[in-house]
Design a protein around this motif. Sequence first.
Motif, short mmCIF file in Angstrom:
data_model
loop_
_atom_site.label_atom_id
_atom_site.label_comp_id
_atom_site.label_asym_id
_atom_site.label_seq_id
_atom_site.Cartn_x
_atom_site.Cartn_y
_atom_site.Cartn_z
N ALA A 1 1.91 15.24 2.01
CA ALA A 1 1.92 13.83 2.60
C ALA A 1 2.05 13.15 1.39
O ALA A 1 2.66 11.87 1.50
N ALA A 2 0.72 13.50 0.56
CA ALA A 2 1.10 12.34 -0.67
C ALA A 2 1.56 11.77 -1.32
O ALA A 2 1.89 11.31 -1.96
N ALA A 3 2.68 13.69 -1.91
CA ALA A 3 3.71 12.96 -2.19
C ALA A 3 5.03 12.44 -1.74
O ALA A 3 5.54 11.52 -2.77
N ALA A 4 5.17 12.42 -0.80
CA ALA A 4 6.09 11.44 0.10
C ALA A 4 5.66 10.09 0.12
O ALA A 4 6.09 9.30 -0.06
N LEU A 5 4.41 9.53 -0.04
CA LEU A 5 3.59 8.40 0.08
C LEU A 5 3.49 7.53 -1.41
O LEU A 5 4.64 6.75 -1.74
N LYS A 6 4.20 8.91 -2.21
CA LYS A 6 4.48 8.47 -3.49
C LYS A 6 5.61 8.36 -4.05
O LYS A 6 6.29 7.37 -4.76
N ASP A 7 6.17 8.89 -3.47
CA ASP A 7 7.91 8.60 -3.31
C ASP A 7 8.61 7.27 -2.75
O ASP A 7 9.41 6.36 -3.10
N VAL A 8 8.00 7.03 -1.62
CA VAL A 8 8.59 5.97 -0.74
C VAL A 8 8.17 5.18 -0.98
O VAL A 8 8.70 3.99 -0.92
N ALA A 9 5.86 4.96 -1.13
CA ALA A 9 5.63 3.81 -1.35
C ALA A 9 5.37 3.66 -2.43
O ALA A 9 4.67 2.90 -2.58
N SER A 10 5.25 4.07 -3.77
CA SER A 10 4.27 3.91 -4.69
C SER A 10 2.66 3.84 -4.74
O SER A 10 2.56 3.78 -5.12
N LEU A 11 2.56 4.98 -3.73
CA LEU A 11 1.07 5.04 -3.32
C LEU A 11 0.48 6.41 -4.23
O LEU A 11 0.57 7.17 -3.72
N ASP A 12 -0.65 5.73 -5.12
CA ASP A 12 -1.39 7.06 -5.27
C ASP A 12 -2.52 7.18 -4.51
O ASP A 12 -3.96 6.75 -3.89
N ARG B 1 3.60 -4.81 2.00
CA ARG B 1 5.58 -4.61 2.12
C ARG B 1 5.59 -3.27 3.87
O ARG B 1 4.74 -2.91 3.62
N MET B 2 6.59 -3.58 4.78
CA MET B 2 6.23 -3.01 5.82
C MET B 2 7.35 -1.47 5.60
O MET B 2 7.92 -2.33 4.75
N HIS B 3 6.85 -0.32 5.92
CA HIS B 3 8.29 0.89 5.17
C HIS B 3 8.53 1.33 6.82
O HIS B 3 7.97 1.06 7.48
N SER B 4 10.14 2.03 6.21
CA SER B 4 10.77 2.57 7.32
C SER B 4 9.92 3.92 8.19
O SER B 4 9.97 4.61 6.25
N ARG B 5 9.23 3.80 8.58
CA ARG B 5 8.45 5.00 9.58
C ARG B 5 9.99 6.56 9.65
O ARG B 5 8.93 6.94 8.95
N THR B 6 10.67 6.05 9.51
CA THR B 6 11.50 6.98 9.93
C THR B 6 12.52 7.62 8.07
O THR B 6 12.07 9.17 8.26
N GLU B 7 12.00 7.17 7.18
CA GLU B 7 12.40 7.10 5.80
C GLU B 7 11.05 8.10 6.08
O GLU B 7 11.08 8.80 4.83
#
Length: 317
Positions: free
Chosen positions: A149-160, A225-231
């Motif tokens: 989940a941490a890696a996905a949040l980094k990829d999709v939303a650039s979150l650390d 920013r809003m993000h696509s939950r599907t993505e």
Amino acid sequence: MLKRQGEHVPGAELARALGISRAALWKRISSLRKRGLAIEAARGRGYRLAGVPDLSPEVLRASVRGALGRRVVFIDTVDSTNEIAMGLAASGAAHGTVVLAGSQKKGKGRLGRRWVSPAGCNIYMSVVLRPEVRPREAGILTLVAAVAAAAALKDVASLDVRIKWPNDLIVSGRKVGGILTEVRSEPDRILHAVVGVGINVNMKAGDFPRDLRDSATSVFMETGRMHSRTELAAAVLNVLDGEFRSFRQKGSGPLLARLRGLSSTLGKEVSVAAGTETFTGVAEDLDDEGCLVLKGPEGTRRICSGDVTHLRETGNA
Ligand code: BTN
């Protein structure tokens, strides 16, 4: 063909491409509309895909690359996706079956806590796993999911995202998501496991109950920013699939190395409530099974389940 978002496609062209009659096409369009796809019809011009909902089980299914999410059970409102997934797993659902919900009435957090699960903004998703691990190693599944989940949040939303052992996904000191793993076991093997992933995606500050406003956050609040939950859900499933395969093939070593790099707990002085006892010490490391190695006044102790409170940095992280 309707993927040509924004353009009208004549009905005759669509029916021909799909090899079906105009009447069958109409039925198919109605069924897609019922599933939430905004398909407009204009006389003489055909059909147009005006928008895809930000949570679409169809798009999710089409976006997964591995074994997780090939079957997606979407239910608009449930008590808890984990409960539904445990039920499906008990009746034989395949490894990788996903239960996804728009909202939860009794979302479950770890240690009997609630998981606030309003409609229309977050990810509530549970994945059925059939892991070949012993019951005592079940805790590692939570760590696999937290790292994914941490890696996905980094990829999709650039979150650390940092991981507070074992399951909290933390951004700037606040919780953006969490993992709840449940298992059904026999004495020497796990029959099935369900890994529940909750991520606050597009929730606004005012949507959180007052008691959580200082400790919780969302992807929207952190990025503006809003993000696509599907993505985001697809990214979690794809990374989780890879992490899970790597764990099966290579054991816990590579996973724990990644987790050490993401951990906000290691190197801190912590107190850990485990059952009726509370231990204090420095969170030194994780062992092969992902248990916390705590160095306290009475020596070194291994803790495999507990509620951690960070007390302070020790400077030896
Ligand atoms: C925690 O941080 O305490 C764990 C939160 C887990 C929440 C998810 S949302 C999807 C799944 N269904 C549940 O009832 N809980 C998990």
